[in-house]
Design an enzyme around this catalytic site. Structure first.
Site, mmCIF file in Angstrom:
data_model
loop_
_atom_site.group_PDB
_atom_site.id
_atom_site.type_symbol
_atom_site.label_atom_id
_atom_site.label_comp_id
_atom_site.label_asym_id
_atom_site.label_seq_id
_atom_site.Cartn_x
_atom_site.Cartn_y
_atom_site.Cartn_z
ATOM 1 N N HIS A 106 0.851 -1.193 0.000
ATOM 2 C CA HIS A 106 0.000 0.000 0.000
ATOM 3 C C HIS A 106 0.883 1.239 0.000
ATOM 4 O O HIS A 106 1.819 1.350 0.784
ATOM 5 C CB HIS A 106 -0.905 0.038 1.228
ATOM 6 C CG HIS A 106 -1.677 1.323 1.350
ATOM 7 N ND1 HIS A 106 -2.812 1.570 0.615
ATOM 8 C CD2 HIS A 106 -1.449 2.439 2.088
ATOM 9 C CE1 HIS A 106 -3.264 2.776 0.910
ATOM 10 N NE2 HIS A 106 -2.455 3.330 1.793
ATOM 11 N N ASP A 142 -15.498 2.545 7.979
ATOM 12 C CA ASP A 142 -14.419 3.478 7.668
ATOM 13 C C ASP A 142 -14.861 4.503 6.628
ATOM 14 O O ASP A 142 -14.499 5.684 6.710
ATOM 15 C CB ASP A 142 -13.186 2.730 7.166
ATOM 16 C CG ASP A 142 -12.096 3.681 6.711
ATOM 17 O OD1 ASP A 142 -11.577 4.424 7.564
ATOM 18 O OD2 ASP A 142 -11.776 3.704 5.515
ATOM 19 N N ARG A 153 -14.710 12.721 9.135
ATOM 20 C CA ARG A 153 -13.444 13.346 9.516
ATOM 21 C C ARG A 153 -13.035 14.425 8.531
ATOM 22 O O ARG A 153 -12.448 15.451 8.913
ATOM 23 C CB ARG A 153 -12.346 12.283 9.594
ATOM 24 C CG ARG A 153 -12.480 11.331 10.786
ATOM 25 C CD ARG A 153 -11.571 10.129 10.636
ATOM 26 N NE ARG A 153 -10.219 10.521 10.321
ATOM 27 C CZ ARG A 153 -9.408 9.856 9.483
ATOM 28 N NH1 ARG A 153 -9.832 8.758 8.880
ATOM 29 N NH2 ARG A 153 -8.193 10.286 9.256
ATOM 30 N N SER A 179 -7.731 3.705 9.535
ATOM 31 C CA SER A 179 -8.433 3.776 8.246
ATOM 32 C C SER A 179 -7.680 2.999 7.174
ATOM 33 O O SER A 179 -8.248 2.173 6.462
ATOM 34 C CB SER A 179 -8.593 5.246 7.830
ATOM 35 O OG SER A 179 -9.171 5.343 6.548
ATOM 36 N N LYS A 234 -8.570 -1.340 5.693
ATOM 37 C CA LYS A 234 -8.750 -1.760 4.300
ATOM 38 C C LYS A 234 -7.740 -2.832 3.915
ATOM 39 O O LYS A 234 -8.071 -3.788 3.207
ATOM 40 C CB LYS A 234 -8.646 -0.539 3.373
ATOM 41 C CG LYS A 234 -9.827 0.420 3.498
ATOM 42 C CD LYS A 234 -9.777 1.516 2.469
ATOM 43 C CE LYS A 234 -8.875 2.658 2.857
ATOM 44 N NZ LYS A 234 -9.441 3.520 3.912
#
Length: 443
Positions: free
Chosen positions: A82, A161, A168, A183, A187
């Site tokens: 990621h 989320d 947010r 968050s 995922k």
């Protein structure tokens, strides 16, 4: 249990129990807890923080608020990567085929671009015929047969989320490390991989502007992964200038393909080798030096490129276009060359502004519903640290019409700081964060 008491408890700096966190996440995901109470808790977390246990519990409750991807039908160790986002970041298109060509399976779910950062899915969809909307059985089959597939996320992955992130975004609580980390990691964990590598960007084109802030976020995310039984490592890499020389969708696919052919820019090649080496190390393929050598060899011998073509074909794309991608894949567009007005050095680049310039040219989205011109974008000729003479080519812009070129030129020109003094680009790699601690490379 009352939400009022949970807000008050965190406001006063106390730890929440696992049951209290579960009550909040489930209640907010189902709409039983209103936005105003959820925003109050987010603000309390922003100021008071969370322990490693609290953050891991929040993460796992968000994971279980929706679908969890079952990768049990895929053989062997599954790895995932990621990136926290940047400009010109096409590393997944290079790294995933490299590791898959060495027998390490990568079942990857990616996102789309929004704002100044590009999305892997948009880049892949610029290849004619390629589909990223692949159902789970077919996804598992491709990964078992080819070793890699990159698809879009399911509609019901971590819905808690999604709701919380939207809240947010409008309540000034995006910048909370526990909320950012949970968050991202919710995922990644829901996507099912055994081992996770995080590429945490820092610099003018990244969300985290400093090395220290990037390390702090990486430590939070590594702690979450390890807390829930997923081996997690983070690299802190530089986004103080765009990665590679191309910004835009087909342009970045073309650059990724030429990198796997051994003809890519040095910075992109080096960062992809380091990321691939870390993934191979996580998968047990050897020590770090051995794994870096393995990754670089897969570029030199052409097997990484062959695996990219195999993945593209398996997902329905025309893989033959990747052999000569700048000629075959990138569609002709009106272009404009930008040249240096005076001699000097590129002292700095506002990388975020470079990304915004590519959006203005049509290569990205300002809103989710915007359409993309896949062949729009920027090809850089010079970057931070390079010397220039008056009249030297700085970049070539591509867009559908002159108005878009005008808009992109103004933004891109403002992003360059050319001075008479000599400039030095920051190092590509700043640190590595694992359960063993932080290893800094630039101190």
């Amino acid at each position: 249990m009352r939400m009022y008491d949970i807000i008050e408890k965190k406001r006063d700096g106390n730890q929440l129990t696992d049951e209290e966190i579960a009550f909040f996440v489930k209640g907010y995901a189902t709409g039983e807890i209103p936005d105003y109470q959820a925003s109050a808790l987010c603000m309390a977390i922003y100021f008071q923080g969370m322990t490693a246990r609290e953050t891991a519990t929040l993460t796992m409750e968000m994971v279980h608020s929706g679908d969890v991807v079952d990768l049990s039908k895929i053989d062997g160790i599954k790895v995932d990567k990621h990136s926290t986002g940047g400009v010109g970041d096409k590393t997944s298109l290079v790294v995933a085929p490299i590791v898959a060509s060495l027998g390490v399976r990568m079942a990857k779910m990616s996102g789309r671009g929004l704002g100044h950062t590009g999305g892997t899915l948009d880049k892949l969809e610029s290849i004619p015929g390629l589909s990223v909307a692949i159902e789970s059985e077919r996804f598992a089959h491709i990964v078992n047969e080819v070793g890699v597939a990159i698809i879009s996320q399911t509609g019901n992955l971590v819905p808690a989320d999604k709701r919380l992130y939207g809240l947010r975004d409008v309540t000034a609580t995006v910048d909370s490390l526990p909320l950012i980390a949970s968050s991202i990691m919710s995922k990644k964990i829901a996507a099912g991989a055994d081992k996770i590598l995080l590429d945490v960007k820092c610099g003018s084109g990244a969300f985290m502007k400093t090395v220290d802030d990037a390390i702090a976020l990486a430590k939070e995310m590594v702690s979450i992964g390890e807390e829930v039984g997923r081996t997690t490592v983070a690299l802190i890499t530089d986004m103080g200038r765009p990665l590679g020389m191309c910004i835009g969708n087909t342009l970045e696919v073309a650059e990724a393909a030429t990198t796997l052919q051994g003809k890519g820019p040095k910075d992109l090649t080096d960062i992809c080798v380091e990321l691939a080496g870390n993934l191979l190390h996580l998968a047990g393929k050897g020590d770090m030096d051995t794994c870096r050598d393995l990754a670089r060899a897969q570029i030199a011998n052409g097997e990484g490129f062959a695996k990219l073509k195999e993945m593209v074909a398996a997902q329905g794309g025309n893989a033959a276009l990747l052999d000569t991608p700048f000629e075959m894949l990138v569609q002709p567009r009106p272009s404009r060359e930008l040249r240096a007005a005076h001699a000097g050095s590129i002292f700095a680049m506002d990388t975020e502004r470079c990304g915004i310039a590519s959006v203005a040219l049509g290569a990205g989205r300002e809103k989710k519903e915007d359409t993309i011109d896949y062949s729009a974008g920027i090809v850089l000729a010079k970057k931070t640290g390079d010397s220039v003479q008056a009249g030297d080519l700085l970049a070539t812009l591509y867009a559908a019409n002159e108005d878009l070129l005008d808009a992109g030129e103004k933004i891109f020109t403002d992003a360059l700081d050319i001075r008479e003094q000599e400039a030095v680009a920051a190092p590509l790699f700043h640190a590595r964060v694992s359960r063993e601690g932080v290893e800094r490379f630039d101190s």
